[in-house]
Design an enzyme around this catalytic site. Structure first.
Site, mmCIF file in Angstrom:
data_model
loop_
_atom_site.group_PDB
_atom_site.id
_atom_site.type_symbol
_atom_site.label_atom_id
_atom_site.label_comp_id
_atom_site.label_asym_id
_atom_site.label_seq_id
_atom_site.Cartn_x
_atom_site.Cartn_y
_atom_site.Cartn_z
ATOM 1 N N CYS A 331 0.836 -1.202 0.000
ATOM 2 C CA CYS A 331 0.000 0.000 0.000
ATOM 3 C C CYS A 331 0.877 1.261 0.000
ATOM 4 O O CYS A 331 1.541 1.546 -0.985
ATOM 5 C CB CYS A 331 -0.968 -0.030 1.181
ATOM 6 S SG CYS A 331 -2.382 1.077 0.975
ATOM 7 N N HIS A 428 -3.684 -5.516 1.271
ATOM 8 C CA HIS A 428 -3.413 -5.845 2.660
ATOM 9 C C HIS A 428 -3.860 -7.288 2.927
ATOM 10 O O HIS A 428 -4.708 -7.826 2.224
ATOM 11 C CB HIS A 428 -4.188 -4.908 3.596
ATOM 12 C CG HIS A 428 -3.712 -3.497 3.576
ATOM 13 N ND1 HIS A 428 -2.556 -3.088 4.210
ATOM 14 C CD2 HIS A 428 -4.250 -2.386 3.012
ATOM 15 C CE1 HIS A 428 -2.400 -1.784 4.030
ATOM 16 N NE2 HIS A 428 -3.406 -1.335 3.307
#
Length: 480
Positions: A331, A428
């Site tokens: 991310c 994630h």
């Protein structure tokens, strides 16, 4: 079984007193006894979050509690989420969607709007569930936050619910914590506390009993349960991060502990792997040699990128790659791997651009819109499925994306560098899927057939936690 409380709230004398785990335990116990139950936290301040079934964002602890209750996580379970972006400001998320960034003073004025959202969500949960177990935030004794409080007694008073007060004996001073908290409350607030839970006790209970007798005599309220210190639980943390993992395996993974690091639960499965030595490296600590460096998610990519540079990580990463090591960026960490991070709208602070690490041929532009999605797909570098979730503000583009790291629902995702040493992704929860976790570690250089089943570990820990909290449930079920 019928549960005598439609809404029951768990508050703590301090942060990290055990509120999250007690709520999770009560949710699991009620589920086991056939009660349809939902967790609820009016206001949560955390950088660990989860994507819900209705496409919103809530605190990670409430997603765990929903798993304990056996129900899908929904934005009503955490209607107000604050994600700190600086020491005095935070992104404000209402009903799972970003409302904007506010400093502490502006948010304090905004609390009347936030309370309306809280009460709406609570009513919707009551309409769907037989019981709602509520987690407070911090401590109800924070006098400076009493005005317009929506997280603790302000909520309890508004909905007229009973409260359990828990305290962590492992910290020391447990009796002072409890008595001092009561002294800071109003008479009506003290009356709604039905009893105390003393958490994380280890030792001979006989030595504690005189203190329990004194506490009950001093306050006129019962100690509902003394809960043991449970080692080795595999549960998603709300925000705290373990700084150093005890050395257990030969394969070393290091993660920079950045000031605005988010969703460090990405590393829980790695912590549980018996052949992995995972270490979070804090500011000022020496960066140790490693087989794999992972750059974590971030709530403020440019600020954390600056912290990364200040800590000497670019030089350490260059040396690591020169000797054949691997790097993964997740991310915000993925965004840092590119040539530039642009913030033309001032999404994370002052508008501008910052030079990235230049390890992937791409640039990222931060956007006002946040992508929230639960996704499934497959690894591009191995025959293995992957699942995870996306929570990010920003779009990346460039030649590196032509060599995807994953195939997600018919589209390429992430990137692998031309030399095969650098991998970046917006996903994630990468390591939570057993096969994907093994494939990623194999890509990084660990030749092992061992897998970590995060879901199985989590379920076993919730059952163990529930068993330890069964005496509390038994007391709650006793007639007045």
């Amino acid at each position: 079984m019928s549960f005598p409380y439609r809404t029951l709230m768990v508050q703590g004398t301090t942060s990290d007193a055990g509120k999250s785990t007690i709520v999770a335990a009560l949710c699991r116990l009620l589920k086991q006894r056939g009660v349809k139950v939902a967790p609820f936290k009016p206001q949560n301040m955390a950088l660990n979050s989860a994507v819900t079934i209705d496409g919103g964002e809530i605190g990670r602890a409430q997603a765990l509690q929903a798993i304990a209750a056996g129900v899908p996580a929904h934005t009503d379970m955490n209607p107000v989420l604050l994600k700190p972006s600086s020491d005095i400001g935070a992104q404000v998320i209402i009903h799972g969607k970003v409302r904007g960034d506010m400093n502490a003073r502006d948010y304090h004025q905004y609390k009347t709007v936030a309370m309306a959202a809280v009460l709406e969500s609570h009513q919707r949960l009551l309409a769907q569930y037989e019981a709602v177990i509520v987690e407070g935030a911090g401590s109800p004794a924070e006098i400076n936050l009493r005005d317009r409080d929506i997280a603790n007694m302000g909520f309890a008073e508004a909905v007229d619910c009973p409260v359990i007060l828990c305290a962590d004996i492992d910290r020391g001073g447990v009796f002072a914590h409890i008595v001092g908290t009561l002294a800071c409350l109003s008479e009506s607030e003290r009356k709604r506390i039905i009893g105390f839970v003393i958490n994380r006790f280890r030792g001979d209970i006989k030595l504690l009993e005189p203190g329990l007798d004194w506490l009950e005599a001093q306050t006129g309220k019962p100690v509902l349960a003394v809960l043991p210190y449970l080692h080795g639980l595999y549960l998603d943390a709300e925000d705290a991060v373990q700084a150093v993992q005890a050395e257990r395996g030969a394969f070393r993974i290091v993660v920079p502990s950045l000031p605005r690091m988010s969703n460090h639960t990405d590393f829980d499965a790695l912590r549980a792997h018996p052949e992995v030595d995972l270490r979070f490296v804090r500011k000022g600590e020496a960066i140790p040699p490693a087989d794999l460096i992972v750059l974590p998610g971030s709530k403020n990519t440019r600020a954390d990128l600056a912290a990364l540079k200040e800590g000497g990580w670019p030089q350490a990463i260059a040396r690591h790659l020169r000797y054949g090591g691997k790097v993964i960026g997740i991310c915000g960490g993925f965004q840092m791997l590119g040539a530039q991070v642009h913030d033309p709208h001032g999404v994370e602070g002052e508008a501008g651009s910052a030079a990235g690490l230049g390890l992937l041929d791409m640039e990222t532009e931060l956007t006002r819109d946040k992508r929230l999605a639960q996704v499934t797909g497959s690894c591009a570098f191995a025959d293995a499925p992957v699942s995870g979730y996306e929570i990010h503000m920003g779009v990346s583009h460039g030649g590196a994306l032509a060599q995807a790291a994953f195939h997600i629902e018919g589209r390429p995702e992430g990137a692998i560098g031309k030399d095969g040493q650098v991998l970046g992704t917006y996903l994630h929860g990468l390591f939570d899927h057993p096969e994907a976790g093994r494939a990623l570690l194999h890509w990084a250089g660990l030749d092992s057939q061992h897998t970590v089943d995060s879901n199985a570990l989590r379920e076993a820990s919730l059952d163990r936690l529930a068993q330890a909290c069964a005496p509390l449930m038994d007391r709650l079920l006793l007639p007045d």
